[in-house]
Design a protein around this motif. Structure first.
Motif, PDB file in Angstrom:
ATOM      1  N   GLN A  61       0.822  -1.200   0.000  1.00 53.24           N
ATOM      2  CA  GLN A  61       0.000   0.000   0.000  1.00 53.24           C
ATOM      3  C   GLN A  61       0.858   1.254   0.000  1.00 53.24           C
ATOM      4  N   ASP A 104       1.000   5.412   0.631  1.00 52.21           N
ATOM      5  CA  ASP A 104       0.280   6.373   1.460  1.00 52.21           C
ATOM      6  C   ASP A 104       0.997   7.714   1.418  1.00 52.21           C
ATOM      7  N   VAL A 105       0.405   8.721   2.088  1.00 54.00           N
ATOM      8  CA  VAL A 105       0.978  10.060   2.117  1.00 54.00           C
ATOM      9  C   VAL A 105       1.381  10.396   3.538  1.00 54.00           C
ATOM     10  N   CYS A 106       2.579  10.952   3.722  1.00 55.90           N
ATOM     11  CA  CYS A 106       3.051  11.411   5.029  1.00 55.90           C
ATOM     12  C   CYS A 106       3.486  12.850   4.852  1.00 55.90           C
ATOM     13  N   MET A 128       5.077  10.921  -0.525  1.00 54.57           N
ATOM     14  CA  MET A 128       4.523   9.587  -0.723  1.00 54.57           C
ATOM     15  C   MET A 128       5.467   8.570  -0.092  1.00 54.57           C
ATOM     16  N   SER A 174       5.698   4.123   1.449  1.00 57.24           N
ATOM     17  CA  SER A 174       5.099   2.804   1.619  1.00 57.24           C
ATOM     18  C   SER A 174       5.261   2.377   3.072  1.00 57.24           C
ATOM     19  N   PRO A 175       4.151   2.104   3.795  1.00 54.82           N
ATOM     20  CA  PRO A 175       4.239   1.640   5.180  1.00 54.82           C
ATOM     21  C   PRO A 175       4.990   0.324   5.340  1.00 54.82           C
ATOM     22  N   CYS A 222       5.281   6.677   9.393  1.00 55.70           N
ATOM     23  CA  CYS A 222       4.884   8.086   9.386  1.00 55.70           C
ATOM     24  C   CYS A 222       4.318   8.451  10.759  1.00 55.70           C
TER      25      CYS A 222
END
Length: 251
Positions: free
Chosen positions: A22, A24-26, A30, A32-33, A38
């Motif tokens: 997945q 995501d945005v931090c 951009m 990826s976890p 984040c």
């Protein structure tokens, strides 16, 4: 530079899709976890960490207490400080370097020698409290935190009383002994009737707040009719031998 950031973000998205992870945005970035963590808009270069405010940390070795990171691993917090109750005691956010004692507000005390009454400490062991005051329960009575300087077996609100001489009706003390209460009024049911907390003369039945004798009156949906009838039409008593009731109206 903006174009470069856009390219990097696009590459991250593509990489995440390729790796089936997945994206995501931090903050404005951009990520990826699966690879980073984040914390409130701040990115850390390691996955699976916990957050303490904007700081990422390993919860196996550190503790976050109300947004402050402690470099010790304890399960308990006292304000912003991590601690162990085996070695210290926390009293309303104040940490004391003695374990196993009790708290009186923010003060540490030993209940074997002192008594705490709602945050006020007294140098008497195992005393009885009435609000913040210590009292002798053998000669005084505490009623809802108010000290009465007399011994009464019962309380009426904040006043101590003896039921053999007085009556308590919904927190109002009556200076005489009666068998029953009607709201806040004491009365003898041999002489009066209580209808929905309104005192009336002695009758057998109640109609709303009024007492009445069924042999001479009729109660229709809480309205008393001073005539004896068998039927009601709404709030009106009537004789069904002479009239009819049509949807709550006599017709």
């Amino acid at each position: 530079m903006a174009n470069c950031k856009g390219i990097v973000a696009a590459l991250m998205m593509c990489f995440a899709l390729i790796e089936n992870t997945q994206a995501d945005v931090c903050g404005n970035a951009m990520y990826s976890p699966a690879y980073k963590t984040c914390c409130n808009g701040v990115l850390a270069d390691k996955k699976g960490l916990s957050c303490c405010g904007t700081v990422a940390y390993d919860s196996a070795t550190k503790t976050c207490c109300n947004g402050v990171l402690n470099h010790e691993r304890y399960k308990w917090c006292c304000g912003t400080i991590a601690y162990s109750p085996h070695y210290k005691t926390c009293c309303s956010g104040v940490l004391h370097h003695e374990p196993g004692l009790s708290c009186c507000g923010t003060v540490l005390y030993n209940p074997a020698f002192e008594t705490c009454c709602e945050g006020v400490l007294h140098e008497i062991r195992k005393g009885s409290c009435c609000g913040t005051v210590i009292y002798d329960r053998y000669s005084n009575t505490c009623c809802r935190g108010v000290l009465n300087h007399k011994k009464g077996p019962l309380c009426c609100g904040t006043v101590a009383y003896d039921w053999e001489y007085h009556t308590c009706c919904k927190g109002v003390l009556i200076q005489k002994r009666e068998q029953s209460c009607c709201g806040t009024v004491a009365y003898n049911p041999f002489y009066n009737s209580c209808c929905n907390e309104v005192l009336n003369k002695k009758e057998r039945s109640c109609c709303g707040t009024k007492s009445y004798d069924r042999a001479y009156s009729t109660c229709c949906n809480g309205v008393l009719n001073r005539t004896k009838e068998r039927s009601c039409c709404g709030t009106i008593a009537y004789n069904s031998a002479y009239k009819q009731c049509c949807n709550g109206v006599l017709c």
